[in-house]
Design a protein around this motif. Structure first.
Motif, PDB file in Angstrom:
ATOM      1  N   GLY A 136      -4.219   5.803 -11.602  1.00  9.89           N
ATOM      2  CA  GLY A 136      -5.210   5.371 -10.620  1.00  9.89           C
ATOM      3  C   GLY A 136      -4.701   4.287  -9.694  1.00  9.89           C
ATOM      4  O   GLY A 136      -3.528   3.911  -9.730  1.00  9.89           O
ATOM      5  N   PRO A 137      -5.582   3.761  -8.829  1.00  7.85           N
ATOM      6  CA  PRO A 137      -5.183   2.648  -7.954  1.00  7.85           C
ATOM      7  C   PRO A 137      -4.749   1.455  -8.780  1.00  7.85           C
ATOM      8  O   PRO A 137      -5.224   1.239  -9.897  1.00  7.85           O
ATOM      9  N   ARG A 138      -3.841   0.668  -8.236  1.00 12.13           N
ATOM     10  CA  ARG A 138      -3.221  -0.413  -9.004  1.00 12.13           C
ATOM     11  C   ARG A 138      -3.748  -1.770  -8.532  1.00 12.13           C
ATOM     12  O   ARG A 138      -3.774  -2.058  -7.335  1.00 12.13           O
ATOM     13  N   TYR A 139      -4.144  -2.592  -9.495  1.00  6.22           N
ATOM     14  CA  TYR A 139      -4.634  -3.947  -9.236  1.00  6.22           C
ATOM     15  C   TYR A 139      -3.761  -4.932 -10.007  1.00  6.22           C
ATOM     16  O   TYR A 139      -3.372  -4.675 -11.156  1.00  6.22           O
ATOM     17  N   GLY A 140      -3.466  -6.063  -9.382  1.00  3.76           N
ATOM     18  CA  GLY A 140      -2.601  -7.044 -10.007  1.00  3.76           C
ATOM     19  C   GLY A 140      -3.347  -8.252 -10.535  1.00  3.76           C
ATOM     20  O   GLY A 140      -4.367  -8.674  -9.978  1.00  3.76           O
ATOM     21  N   GLY A 187      -9.360  -8.363 -20.763  1.00  2.00           N
ATOM     22  CA  GLY A 187     -10.599  -7.991 -20.099  1.00  2.00           C
ATOM     23  C   GLY A 187     -10.350  -7.347 -18.750  1.00  2.00           C
ATOM     24  O   GLY A 187     -11.021  -6.373 -18.374  1.00  2.00           O
ATOM     25  N   PHE A 188      -9.371  -7.862 -18.005  1.00  2.00           N
ATOM     26  CA  PHE A 188      -9.014  -7.308 -16.695  1.00  2.00           C
ATOM     27  C   PHE A 188      -8.474  -5.885 -16.852  1.00  2.00           C
ATOM     28  O   PHE A 188      -8.898  -4.960 -16.146  1.00  2.00           O
ATOM     29  N   SER A 189      -7.532  -5.699 -17.780  1.00  4.06           N
ATOM     30  CA  SER A 189      -6.920  -4.386 -17.990  1.00  4.06           C
ATOM     31  C   SER A 189      -7.923  -3.368 -18.519  1.00  4.06           C
ATOM     32  O   SER A 189      -7.919  -2.208 -18.090  1.00  4.06           O
ATOM     33  N   ASP A 190      -8.789  -3.797 -19.425  1.00  2.00           N
ATOM     34  CA  ASP A 190      -9.801  -2.881 -19.964  1.00  2.00           C
ATOM     35  C   ASP A 190     -10.766  -2.435 -18.877  1.00  2.00           C
ATOM     36  O   ASP A 190     -11.156  -1.264 -18.813  1.00  2.00           O
ATOM     37  N   ALA A 191     -11.166  -3.374 -18.002  1.00  2.00           N
ATOM     38  CA  ALA A 191     -12.081  -3.029 -16.917  1.00  2.00           C
ATOM     39  C   ALA A 191     -11.415  -2.056 -15.948  1.00  2.00           C
ATOM     40  O   ALA A 191     -12.055  -1.115 -15.446  1.00  2.00           O
ATOM     41  N   ALA A 192     -10.114  -2.257 -15.687  1.00  2.00           N
ATOM     42  CA  ALA A 192      -9.390  -1.340 -14.808  1.00  2.00           C
ATOM     43  C   ALA A 192      -9.349   0.062 -15.421  1.00  2.00           C
ATOM     44  O   ALA A 192      -9.580   1.064 -14.731  1.00  2.00           O
ATOM     45  N   VAL A 222      -1.577  -4.247 -13.282  1.00  2.00           N
ATOM     46  CA  VAL A 222      -0.241  -4.824 -13.375  1.00  2.00           C
ATOM     47  C   VAL A 222      -0.423  -6.313 -13.634  1.00  2.00           C
ATOM     48  O   VAL A 222      -0.924  -7.043 -12.773  1.00  2.00           O
ATOM     49  N   VAL A 223      -0.065  -6.760 -14.823  1.00  2.00           N
ATOM     50  CA  VAL A 223      -0.276  -8.148 -15.225  1.00  2.00           C
ATOM     51  C   VAL A 223       1.071  -8.859 -15.258  1.00  2.00           C
ATOM     52  O   VAL A 223       1.959  -8.472 -16.016  1.00  2.00           O
ATOM     53  N   LEU A 224       1.230  -9.874 -14.429  1.00  2.00           N
ATOM     54  CA  LEU A 224       2.475 -10.629 -14.353  1.00  2.00           C
ATOM     55  C   LEU A 224       2.277 -12.016 -14.950  1.00  2.00           C
ATOM     56  O   LEU A 224       1.269 -12.676 -14.685  1.00  2.00           O
ATOM     57  N   ASP A 225       3.253 -12.443 -15.744  1.00  2.00           N
ATOM     58  CA  ASP A 225       3.164 -13.664 -16.540  1.00  2.00           C
ATOM     59  C   ASP A 225       3.973 -14.772 -15.876  1.00  2.00           C
ATOM     60  O   ASP A 225       5.205 -14.709 -15.836  1.00  2.00           O
ATOM     61  N   ALA A 235       4.219 -18.012  -7.692  1.00  2.00           N
ATOM     62  CA  ALA A 235       4.307 -17.698  -6.263  1.00  2.00           C
ATOM     63  C   ALA A 235       5.127 -16.431  -6.048  1.00  2.00           C
ATOM     64  O   ALA A 235       4.752 -15.553  -5.245  1.00  2.00           O
ATOM     65  N   ASN A 236       6.236 -16.316  -6.769  1.00  2.00           N
ATOM     66  CA  ASN A 236       7.072 -15.117  -6.653  1.00  2.00           C
ATOM     67  C   ASN A 236       6.330 -13.881  -7.156  1.00  2.00           C
ATOM     68  O   ASN A 236       6.462 -12.784  -6.580  1.00  2.00           O
ATOM     69  N   ASP A 237       5.568 -14.050  -8.234  1.00  2.00           N
ATOM     70  CA  ASP A 237       4.803 -12.924  -8.781  1.00  2.00           C
ATOM     71  C   ASP A 237       3.794 -12.399  -7.757  1.00  2.00           C
ATOM     72  O   ASP A 237       3.593 -11.189  -7.620  1.00  2.00           O
ATOM     73  N   ILE A 238       3.145 -13.314  -7.054  1.00  2.00           N
ATOM     74  CA  ILE A 238       2.161 -12.892  -6.052  1.00  2.00           C
ATOM     75  C   ILE A 238       2.856 -12.162  -4.904  1.00  2.00           C
ATOM     76  O   ILE A 238       2.365 -11.149  -4.398  1.00  2.00           O
ATOM     77  N   ASP A 239       4.033 -12.656  -4.512  1.00  2.00           N
ATOM     78  CA  ASP A 239       4.819 -11.946  -3.494  1.00  2.00           C
ATOM     79  C   ASP A 239       5.171 -10.541  -3.977  1.00  2.00           C
ATOM     80  O   ASP A 239       5.128  -9.573  -3.201  1.00  2.00           O
ATOM     81  N   ASP A 240       5.536 -10.430  -5.256  1.00  2.00           N
ATOM     82  CA  ASP A 240       5.876  -9.117  -5.818  1.00  2.00           C
ATOM     83  C   ASP A 240       4.675  -8.174  -5.765  1.00  2.00           C
ATOM     84  O   ASP A 240       4.810  -6.994  -5.414  1.00  2.00           O
ATOM     85  N   LEU A 241       3.500  -8.683  -6.123  1.00  2.00           N
ATOM     86  CA  LEU A 241       2.306  -7.840  -6.099  1.00  2.00           C
ATOM     87  C   LEU A 241       1.966  -7.395  -4.678  1.00  2.00           C
ATOM     88  O   LEU A 241       1.573  -6.243  -4.451  1.00  2.00           O
ATOM     89  N   LEU A 242       2.125  -8.303  -3.721  1.00  2.00           N
ATOM     90  CA  LEU A 242       1.879  -7.929  -2.328  1.00  2.00           C
ATOM     91  C   LEU A 242       2.888  -6.881  -1.869  1.00  2.00           C
ATOM     92  O   LEU A 242       2.533  -5.933  -1.153  1.00  2.00           O
TER      93      LEU A 242
END
Length: 328
Positions: free
Chosen positions: A38-42, A59-64, A72-75, A84-91
């Motif tokens: 399905g569509p991907r949310y970070g 909770g986020f992954s289960d709702a998705a 896509v969960v980045l730590d 900051a780099n993780d957010i750039d990656d998601l964008l």
């Protein structure tokens, strides 16, 4: 950096990443988790090795998954630059939306602007974006589709209402507050709500002592030991986090004190301690619900018209503790 440390340990704290303050960090948590389809949310999380943050990610992954989407969960592992780099990656991955648990609420303002420039919906979870010293929790930062978090003042009020029922009615009560740590906005917010509830009920009381427990069991135990050595007549200890109430309970037992004990957070250990009679009550937080609320806001769920999304945070005692299922 006070803001970085505040977000790292909130809620409670919370923070609030209150749960982070109340949890011990395990080593080497996973760096990324992806649920396919399905569509991907970070989700950019402060650290999956923190139980409270891991519960938000669940909770986020289960709702998705329920919505037929993928997460896509980045730590960030406690590192602002990595976040900051993780957010750039998601964008760069062109996800359908991004939820952030900001390590630094001020720096996060730039991340919101970056997502807005690329027309990617962005939400905050468990910690506000903007200056926490001047921004109310429900004053959602411009550019966010939503903030999913606890109301820390309301959490304090719930604790105060619980305390009122536990205090002696025939004389002014003697209360000690075990605070989190200096510099964290939740310390003042939870204390303010606590006093508001007692004052509104006309409760006669005196705050005889207040010491920081630094959000840990060991810190709570040490603070309560110090207070009991000077004020063995304390009627109730209000601990601003569940980890601290566990340590405080040890100090109270060792001193042979009859002081009542309440916390904040709804941790699994606190719930077990309430069932065993070692702690009198806590305020029930549900981090998995926060993750779900953040996803639903990104996915365009309109069940709530408010950009500030939260959930009930009741106080529970041994009689009602079944209503609080520990999620971290």
């Amino acid at each position: 950096m006070p803001l970085l440390l505040a977000a790292l340990t909130m809620v409670i704290a919370g923070a609030s990443l209150l749960g982070l303050r109340q949890a011990s960090r395990a080593a080497n948590g996973p760096a990324a988790v992806q649920v396919r389809g399905g569509p991907r949310y970070g989700l950019s999380t402060v650290g999956l090795s923190y139980p409270f943050a891991a519960a938000i990610a669940k909770g986020f992954s289960d709702a998705a998954a329920r919505a037929g989407a993928s997460a896509v969960v980045l730590d960030a592992k406690g590192d602002v630059q990595k976040q900051a780099n993780d957010i750039d990656d998601l964008l760069a991955q062109k996800v359908a939306g991004i939820a952030i648990m900001p390590l630094d609420s001020i720096v996060a303002q730039g991340w919101v602007r970056r997502a807005n420039a690329q027309r990617v919906p962005i939400a905050a979870v468990a910690a506000l974006v903007g200056d926490p010293k001047s921004r109310a929790i429900d004053d959602v930062y411009p550019g966010l589709v939503a903030l999913a978090s606890q109301d820390e003042v309301a959490a304090g009020r719930a604790a105060g209402e619980l305390a009122r029922r536990l205090l002696p009615a025939d004389r002014p009560a003697r209360i000690a507050i075990i605070e989190g740590a200096a510099g964290f906005p939740e310390v003042e917010q939870r204390a303010r709500g606590f006093r508001q509830a007692l004052d509104a009920a006309g409760t006669r009381y005196t705050i005889v002592a207040a010491q920081p427990g630094n959000w840990t069991s060991e810190g709570g135990e040490a603070a309560c030991q110090n207070i009991l050595s000077a004020r063995p007549d304390v009627d109730l200890f209000y601990n601003e986090a569940d980890d601290m109430v566990i340590g405080c309970a040890r100090a109270v037992r060792a001193a042979g004190s009859g002081a009542r004990l309440i916390g904040v957070g709804g941790s699994k250990l606190a719930i077990a301690s309430i069932k065993a009679g070692a702690v009198d009550g806590t305020v029930c937080f549900k981090p998995e619900a926060l993750g779900a609320l953040a996803f639903e806001a990104l996915a365009g769920n309109t069940a709530s018209s408010s950009r500030f999304r939260t959930y009930p945070i009741p106080a529970v005692t041994r009689d009602t503790v079944a209503n609080c299922v520990g999620q971290w």
